[in-house]
Design a protein around this motif. Structure first.
Motif, PDB file in Angstrom:
ATOM      1  N   VAL B 288      11.012  55.507  42.333  1.00  0.00           N
ATOM      2  CA  VAL B 288       9.612  55.804  42.608  1.00  0.00           C
ATOM      3  C   VAL B 288       9.083  56.361  41.292  1.00  0.00           C
ATOM      4  N   SER B 289       8.316  55.537  40.585  1.00  0.00           N
ATOM      5  CA  SER B 289       7.963  55.862  39.205  1.00  0.00           C
ATOM      6  C   SER B 289       6.466  56.013  39.054  1.00  0.00           C
ATOM      7  N   ARG B 290       6.087  56.898  38.159  1.00  0.00           N
ATOM      8  CA  ARG B 290       4.659  57.109  37.902  1.00  0.00           C
ATOM      9  C   ARG B 290       4.504  57.571  36.464  1.00  0.00           C
ATOM     10  N   GLY B 291       3.272  57.869  36.074  1.00  0.00           N
ATOM     11  CA  GLY B 291       3.035  58.243  34.682  1.00  0.00           C
ATOM     12  C   GLY B 291       3.429  57.076  33.790  1.00  0.00           C
ATOM     13  N   ASP B 319       3.538  53.447  40.113  1.00  0.00           N
ATOM     14  CA  ASP B 319       2.144  53.888  40.068  1.00  0.00           C
ATOM     15  C   ASP B 319       1.760  54.096  38.599  1.00  0.00           C
ATOM     16  N   ASP B 320       0.513  54.395  38.368  1.00  0.00           N
ATOM     17  CA  ASP B 320      -0.008  54.678  37.021  1.00  0.00           C
ATOM     18  C   ASP B 320       0.379  53.549  36.053  1.00  0.00           C
ATOM     19  N   ARG B 321       1.052  53.930  34.957  1.00  0.00           N
ATOM     20  CA  ARG B 321       1.448  52.911  33.974  1.00  0.00           C
ATOM     21  C   ARG B 321       2.966  52.712  33.961  1.00  0.00           C
ATOM     22  N   ALA B 322       3.610  53.008  35.067  1.00  0.00           N
ATOM     23  CA  ALA B 322       5.065  52.886  35.139  1.00  0.00           C
ATOM     24  C   ALA B 322       5.492  51.431  34.965  1.00  0.00           C
ATOM     25  N   HIS B 323       6.701  51.266  34.468  1.00  0.00           N
ATOM     26  CA  HIS B 323       7.244  49.937  34.200  1.00  0.00           C
ATOM     27  C   HIS B 323       8.631  49.843  34.826  1.00  0.00           C
ATOM     28  N   GLY B 324       8.829  48.826  35.624  1.00  0.00           N
ATOM     29  CA  GLY B 324      10.135  48.601  36.237  1.00  0.00           C
ATOM     30  C   GLY B 324      10.726  47.301  35.721  1.00  0.00           C
ATOM     31  N   VAL B 325      12.003  47.334  35.414  1.00  0.00           N
ATOM     32  CA  VAL B 325      12.686  46.140  34.904  1.00  0.00           C
ATOM     33  C   VAL B 325      13.934  45.906  35.746  1.00  0.00           C
ATOM     34  N   PHE B 326      14.151  44.664  36.071  1.00  0.00           N
ATOM     35  CA  PHE B 326      15.366  44.325  36.815  1.00  0.00           C
ATOM     36  C   PHE B 326      16.012  43.093  36.188  1.00  0.00           C
ATOM     37  N   ALA B 425      12.254  63.307  51.671  1.00  0.00           N
ATOM     38  CA  ALA B 425      11.256  64.336  51.380  1.00  0.00           C
ATOM     39  C   ALA B 425      10.751  64.188  49.952  1.00  0.00           C
ATOM     40  N   GLU B 426      11.667  63.851  49.050  1.00  0.00           N
ATOM     41  CA  GLU B 426      11.264  63.748  47.650  1.00  0.00           C
ATOM     42  C   GLU B 426      10.433  62.496  47.411  1.00  0.00           C
ATOM     43  N   VAL B 427      10.773  61.417  48.095  1.00  0.00           N
ATOM     44  CA  VAL B 427       9.960  60.198  47.989  1.00  0.00           C
ATOM     45  C   VAL B 427       8.553  60.500  48.490  1.00  0.00           C
TER      46      VAL B 427
END
Lengths: 256, 441
Positions: B288-291, B319-326, B425-427
């Motif tokens: 769960v990524s953000r910023g 969210d925001d400008r996060a980048h996910g790579v797989f 809870a953290e998610v």
């Protein structure tokens, strides 16, 4: 008696294509109205517009619901005010437990009505009682909303939710489609058990068949986005015999 | 640039010399020297390397990080809450600082402790497993971690043993204003027929752009059953490069959850080798990524024997400008017939500026196999939002519920249950309007 729903000259379009072209309809408490019509006539659009789907744009007309401007209200506010749409295609929501979803919905509605929220025990008791109305397998409540449900289970789940939320006005959008005769009876029986002098229904259907089980007070025929004819249940039987063709040619003025 | 990189390499070389001067075991010195030579030969990867194409390392290769030692203080505030019945081992900056760091009662025969201590007590046993699975030859980070293998965590469950207590290894990254690198190392050996639930968490790292270069090797013998969970919850400035290597024997079952809720630049190198028939491996990932977070899951699953099953389910919420790579590579070796391999990667974008890249790679050299892969990138399903709203749920809650449900599906099998609750809870805490769903199941 004050109408529960008053639609006047309602026009709606999607992506610039007009679909509803001047609907007039008044529903009073306790009445069951049926909207029939050929495919593409705007039946489902009407149902969705009343529930607040924003893919449709209302371009003209007014809708008053229990004395308020319905079109000003967000979908959730309509729900909290007692309007319920049983979807033609109930949405599958993976990962959301049916029981949790229903409890959240019920408590949102109760909160809006100034009623205390139900705790887990009270909720479970209520749910038990309501599942019997549509003979819904209680195990479905522990599964994700509509995920992997059969067509019949999805439709039962809609009527079950209606039973839990106890709306003032229930709109059934082709609840009969995809049901075999046994499931149809169960669903119709569930609806009939919810009929009351205060609760009104708008039953959208393509076939007369459903109306053998849910007997309407009024039948309206929607063609080309307008109600071209209104009558009592015998109109539905007439449509069964003649089809829709003879009305598609008829002038819109015949509606009034 | 070159001189800068050279000076960084010289910095690591000098630090290594100082550390190896204190090591007596010639075998260990040989291992670490050889690993460092591999690191020097490989250098830090750049985006010109296929495996790092979407993950630029930023300042990491140019930074002469301070190296951690056994003096890293473990701040009480960063420790994750206890799991029911757990036995916990805490490491600061990669070091177990004896004696008080194991808390709880271990079942008879089960070992949870310091690699350095075991290295002195049972060097031959350790040599049989340590650095046998991590790719020291081709992975510069694994090579560097191995070169700086002063200490780490070791877990051992003997043949047929059942470890009823969940083991909980907590790696605390250094904090403070000076960028520091730590090399957490974990070796988990589960012998034939044994069972284990184990959690590894990475926390801390506030104050500067610290670097965590972590390697875990998990070796599970025939018919062993292991449920492993790895959580990255470090500060958002931490560069976390972590490797998990799983070696499965005959009829072994391993599930691994990798959950990323922190860190800035995070790269997971996840490798599973199904070396014997009938092995069953499931890898689950959730971030769960953000910023400006960047989270890269790099998977390699190798079927080297028949009748193996593998499942990979990786999900990202950005969210925001996060980048996910797989990147998910499935390799089916010749003769690995009746392999059943399935891979899915799903990304949910919550903003117009978030980005997801997905690269499935299948290499199949056997003809009687079932291999599937699927990748989707999308937004919250508006049909679903409308359905929930039409039942009375406020728009924000409806949207959050769908995002939460998306996450929940990938951690559905996460154990222990109380860890699952903590992750939930953290998610929720990281989702917009998550507070509306506090009682979500």
């Amino acid at each position: 008696m004050e109408p529960i729903l008053e639609i006047r000259d309602l026009h709606a379009e999607v992506d610039g294509h007009p679909i509803l072209r001047g609907i007039d309809l008044t529903i009073r408490p306790g009445e069951v109205h049926s909207i029939m019509g050929p495919n593409g006539s705007g039946k489902s659009t009407l149902a969705q517009v009343l529930a607040g789907r924003d893919t449709y744009t209302v371009t003209q007309g007014t809708v008053r619901y229990r004395g308020r401007d319905l079109l000003e209200m967000a979908p959730e506010e309509r729900a909290c005010e007692g309007l319920f749409l049983a979807f033609q295609y109930p949405v599958e929501i993976p990962g959301v437990n049916t029981s949790y979803f229903l409890k959240a919905a019920l408590n949102a509605v109760r909160k809006h009505r100034g009623q205390p929220e139900l705790d887990a025990v009270e909720f479970l008791e209520l749910v038990r009682q309501k599942t019997r109305i549509v003979q819904l397998d209680e195990r479905l409540l522990n599964r994700a909303v509509n995920e992997g449900f059969s067509g019949g289970e999805k439709k039962r789940n809609e009527v079950f939710q209606m039973a839990v939320l106890e709306p003032h006005l229930a709109i059934l959008d082709e609840t009969d489609s995809g049901l075999d005769i046994d499931a149809l009876r169960v669903v119709a029986d569930g609806v009939n058990r919810l009929r009351s002098p205060q609760r009104s229904f708008l039953v959208v259907t393509h076939y007369q068949r459903l109306l053998e089980y849910i007997v309407p007070d009024f039948v309206h025929v929607l063609v080309g986005g307008r109600i071209v004819r209104s009558g009592d249940r015998t109109l539905a039987l007439e449509l069964e015999q003649k089809g829709y063709g003879w009305l598609e040619a008829a002038p819109a003025a015949a509606a009034h | 640039m070159t001189t800068q990189l050279d000076s960084v390499a010289a910095h690591y070389a000098a630090e290594l010399d100082a550390r190896l001067a204190r090591v007596r075991d010639p075998e260990r010195i040989r291992l670490r020297r050889a690993a460092f030579e591999r690191f020097e030969a490989l250098g830090f990867p750049t985006t010109r390397a296929e495996d790092w194409r979407h993950t630029p390392l930023g300042p990491l290769p140019r930074t002469a990080y301070a190296l951690t030692n056994a003096s890293v203080l473990v701040q009480a505030g960063v420790a994750p809450p206890p799991l029911e019945g757990e036995v916990r081992l805490t490491l600061g900056g990669g070091y177990v600082t004896a004696p008080a760091r194991v808390r709880g009662d271990l079942p008879t025969g089960v070992v949870l402790g310091s690699l350095a201590e075991l290295s002195a007590a049972a060097p031959d046993w350790l040599s049989a497993h340590l650095a046998r699975h991590a790719d020291v030859r081709a992975d510069a980070f694994a090579a560097l971690n191995t070169a700086f293998l002063d200490d780490g965590a070791v877990v051992y469950v003997p043949r047929g043993g059942a470890c009823a207590a969940p083991l909980h290894i907590v790696h605390v990254a250094p904090d403070g204003p000076t960028p520091a690198v730590s090399f957490p190392r974990t070796l988990i050996v589960v012998e034939a027929g044994a069972t284990l639930d184990i959690v590894e968490q990475f926390v801390g790292g506030a104050g500067a752009e610290h670097c965590t270069n972590a390697v875990t090797e998990l070796v599970a013998g025939p018919a062993a059953r292991v449920r492993y969970a790895r959580l990255v919850r470090e500060a958002k400035t931490v560069h976390h490069i972590g490797a998990l290597h799983v070696a499965l024997g005959r009829d072994t079952q391993v599930s691994a959850h990798v959950v990323t809720l922190g860190g800035g630049l995070v790269r997971h190198n996840l490798t599973a080798v199904l070396a014997e028939p009938g092995a069953d491996c499931a890898l689950y990932g959730l971030h769960v990524s953000r910023g400006t977070q960047h989270v890269d899951h790099h998977l390699r699953v190798e079927h080297a024997a028949p009748h193996g099953t593998s499942r990979e389910l990786i999900r990202g919420i950005l969210d925001d400008r996060a980048h996910g790579v797989f990147t998910g590579r499935i390799i089916v070796r010749p003769g690995a017939q009746r392999t059943d391999a399935k891979q899915t990667h799903k990304s949910l974008l919550l903003s117009g500026t978030a980005q997801a890249d997905s690269r499935p790679q299948l290499e199949i050299y056997a003809d009687d196999v079932k291999c599937t892969h699927g990748a989707t990138v999308g937004q919250v399903d508006e049909e679903g939002v409308f359905y929930l709203r039409s039942r009375g749920l406020p728009a924000d809650a409806a949207r959050s519920l769908l995002v939460y449900a998306f996450a929940e599906e990938s951690v559905a099998s996460l154990v222990p249950a109380d860890l699952h609750d903590q992750v939930r809870a953290e998610v929720l805490a990281r989702l917009p309007h998550g507070e509306l769903l506090r009682d979500a199941p």
